[in-house]
Design a protein around this motif. Structure first.
Motif, mmCIF file in Angstrom:
data_model
loop_
_atom_site.group_PDB
_atom_site.id
_atom_site.type_symbol
_atom_site.label_atom_id
_atom_site.label_comp_id
_atom_site.label_asym_id
_atom_site.label_seq_id
_atom_site.Cartn_x
_atom_site.Cartn_y
_atom_site.Cartn_z
ATOM 1 N N PHE A 96 0.829 -1.199 0.000
ATOM 2 C CA PHE A 96 0.000 0.000 0.000
ATOM 3 C C PHE A 96 0.864 1.249 0.000
ATOM 4 O O PHE A 96 1.958 1.267 0.563
ATOM 5 C CB PHE A 96 -0.894 -0.012 1.254
ATOM 6 N N GLY A 97 0.342 2.308 -0.572
ATOM 7 C CA GLY A 97 1.009 3.606 -0.550
ATOM 8 C C GLY A 97 1.787 3.862 -1.822
ATOM 9 O O GLY A 97 1.834 3.037 -2.733
ATOM 10 N N GLU A 98 2.413 5.007 -1.857
ATOM 11 C CA GLU A 98 3.217 5.424 -3.002
ATOM 12 C C GLU A 98 4.528 6.001 -2.497
ATOM 13 O O GLU A 98 4.534 6.834 -1.585
ATOM 14 C CB GLU A 98 2.478 6.484 -3.827
ATOM 15 N N GLU A 99 5.620 5.547 -3.077
ATOM 16 C CA GLU A 99 6.964 6.042 -2.750
ATOM 17 C C GLU A 99 7.240 6.026 -1.248
ATOM 18 O O GLU A 99 7.801 6.963 -0.686
ATOM 19 C CB GLU A 99 7.163 7.436 -3.338
ATOM 20 N N GLY A 100 6.816 4.943 -0.595
ATOM 21 C CA GLY A 100 7.085 4.758 0.829
ATOM 22 C C GLY A 100 6.134 5.477 1.764
ATOM 23 O O GLY A 100 6.251 5.367 2.980
ATOM 24 N N GLU A 101 5.185 6.213 1.220
ATOM 25 C CA GLU A 101 4.225 6.922 2.063
ATOM 26 C C GLU A 101 2.898 6.192 2.031
ATOM 27 O O GLU A 101 2.364 5.901 0.967
ATOM 28 C CB GLU A 101 4.064 8.365 1.596
ATOM 29 N N GLY A 102 2.377 5.882 3.211
ATOM 30 C CA GLY A 102 1.120 5.176 3.334
ATOM 31 C C GLY A 102 0.357 5.698 4.529
ATOM 32 O O GLY A 102 0.097 6.885 4.635
ATOM 33 N N ASP A 103 0.049 4.810 5.481
ATOM 34 C CA ASP A 103 -0.650 5.235 6.690
ATOM 35 C C ASP A 103 -0.252 4.354 7.874
ATOM 36 O O ASP A 103 0.616 3.486 7.758
ATOM 37 C CB ASP A 103 -2.167 5.264 6.467
ATOM 38 N N TYR A 104 -0.905 4.554 9.012
ATOM 39 C CA TYR A 104 -0.568 3.847 10.246
ATOM 40 C C TYR A 104 -0.766 2.332 10.132
ATOM 41 O O TYR A 104 -0.216 1.569 10.925
ATOM 42 C CB TYR A 104 -1.373 4.415 11.419
ATOM 43 N N LEU A 105 -1.517 1.863 9.137
ATOM 44 C CA LEU A 105 -1.722 0.431 8.963
ATOM 45 C C LEU A 105 -0.526 -0.244 8.286
ATOM 46 O O LEU A 105 -0.559 -1.428 7.976
ATOM 47 C CB LEU A 105 -3.013 0.166 8.185
ATOM 48 N N ASP A 106 0.547 0.523 8.073
ATOM 49 C CA ASP A 106 1.806 0.002 7.526
ATOM 50 C C ASP A 106 2.795 -0.346 8.636
ATOM 51 O O ASP A 106 3.902 -0.775 8.349
ATOM 52 C CB ASP A 106 2.475 1.041 6.615
ATOM 53 N N ASP A 107 2.435 -0.125 9.890
ATOM 54 C CA ASP A 107 3.359 -0.319 11.010
ATOM 55 C C ASP A 107 3.307 -1.752 11.539
ATOM 56 O O ASP A 107 2.229 -2.297 11.774
ATOM 57 C CB ASP A 107 3.035 0.656 12.150
ATOM 58 N N TRP A 108 4.499 -2.335 11.725
ATOM 59 C CA TRP A 108 4.666 -3.696 12.245
ATOM 60 C C TRP A 108 5.662 -3.656 13.389
ATOM 61 O O TRP A 108 6.656 -2.935 13.332
ATOM 62 C CB TRP A 108 5.199 -4.623 11.143
ATOM 63 N N THR A 109 5.437 -4.437 14.434
ATOM 64 C CA THR A 109 6.357 -4.516 15.572
ATOM 65 C C THR A 109 7.236 -5.742 15.409
ATOM 66 O O THR A 109 6.744 -6.835 15.123
ATOM 67 C CB THR A 109 5.561 -4.599 16.898
ATOM 68 N N VAL A 110 8.540 -5.547 15.599
ATOM 69 C CA VAL A 110 9.509 -6.639 15.491
ATOM 70 C C VAL A 110 9.514 -7.414 16.801
ATOM 71 O O VAL A 110 9.769 -6.854 17.865
ATOM 72 C CB VAL A 110 10.930 -6.091 15.198
ATOM 73 N N LEU A 111 9.219 -8.711 16.728
ATOM 74 C CA LEU A 111 9.252 -9.589 17.900
ATOM 75 C C LEU A 111 10.457 -10.510 17.767
ATOM 76 O O LEU A 111 10.562 -11.259 16.787
ATOM 77 C CB LEU A 111 7.974 -10.414 17.988
ATOM 78 N N CYS A 112 11.369 -10.431 18.721
ATOM 79 C CA CYS A 112 12.572 -11.255 18.665
ATOM 80 C C CYS A 112 13.095 -11.493 20.078
ATOM 81 O O CYS A 112 12.592 -10.911 21.034
ATOM 82 C CB CYS A 112 13.644 -10.613 17.781
#
Length: 160
Positions: free
Chosen positions: A70-86
Motif C-alpha cells: 500500500f502507498g506510493e513512494e514509501g508513504e502510506g498510513d498507520y496500517l503500515d506499522d509492524w512490531t519486530v518480535l525477537c
C-alpha cells in the motif's frame, strides 16, 4: 480489498523479495541504527515503493487476514506499522523474528496456499492471530550495516 498482493516465493534470487526497513509512520530511522526487539517499523518494497500493510479484510486463499502492499513512494498510513518480535535486545542478522501488525495484532505469516494464474506457484502472505512456525522470518540477504561503520564513514567524509 483491491490492493496489490504480497506473495512468497521459494526462489532465493527473486529481486521482488527485497524490502527496506524504515521507521514507523511519521518517524525516521537512520540508516545503520540497530532495530530493537519490540520496535515498530515499516517494510517498504524496494521495487514498488509500497509498504507492507494489513487491515480487516479477509485474504483470498486462506481466509486469514489480508496483507497487501500500500502507498506510493514509501508513504502510506498507520496500517503500515509492524512490531519486530525477537529474542534479546536487538534484531540480529541471523536471528528469526516475527512481525506483529501494530493495529490489528496479527502475525505476518505464509502457509502453503498457492495462487493460480497469472502468479502460479507464489504463496499467499497473510496475517494470523496465533503464533506458529508459519510466522517466523529471517533476513537471508541484503545490505547489512554496522552502526560503527556508518559513524566511521561520517567522521572521515570530505566534500569534493
Amino acid at each position: 480489498s483491491g490492493q496489490q498482493s504480497v506473495t512468497g516465493v521459494t526462489s532465493v534470487d527473486d529481486s521482488n523479495s527485497y524490502w527496506r526497513i524504515r521507521g514507523k509512520t511519521a518517524t525516521v530511522c537512520e540508516r545503520g541504527t540497530p532495530i530493537k526487539c519490540g520496535q515498530p517499523i515499516r517494510l517498504t518494497h524496494v521495487n514498488t515503493g509500497r509498504n507492507l500493510h494489513s487491515h480487516h479484510f479477509t485474504s483470498p486463499l486462506s481466509g486469514n487476514q489480508e496483507v497487501s502492499a500500500f502507498g506510493e513512494e514509501g508513504e502510506g498510513d498507520y496500517l503500515d506499522d509492524w512490531t519486530v518480535l525477537c529474542n534479546g535486545a536487538y534484531w540480529v542478522r541471523d536471528g528469526e523474528v516475527r512481525f506483529k501488525h501494530s493495529s490489528t495484532e496479527v502475525l505476518l505469516s505464509v502457509t502453503g496456499e498457492q495462487y493460480g494464474r497469472p502468479i502460479s506457484g507464489q504463496k499467499e502472505v497473510h496475517g494470523m492471530a496465533q503464533p506458529s512456525q508459519n510466522n517466523y522470518w529471517k533476513a537471508m540477504e541484503g545490505i547489512f550495516m554496522k552502526p560503527s561503520e556508518l559513524l566511521k564513514a561520517e567522521a572521515h567524509h570530505a566534500e569534493l
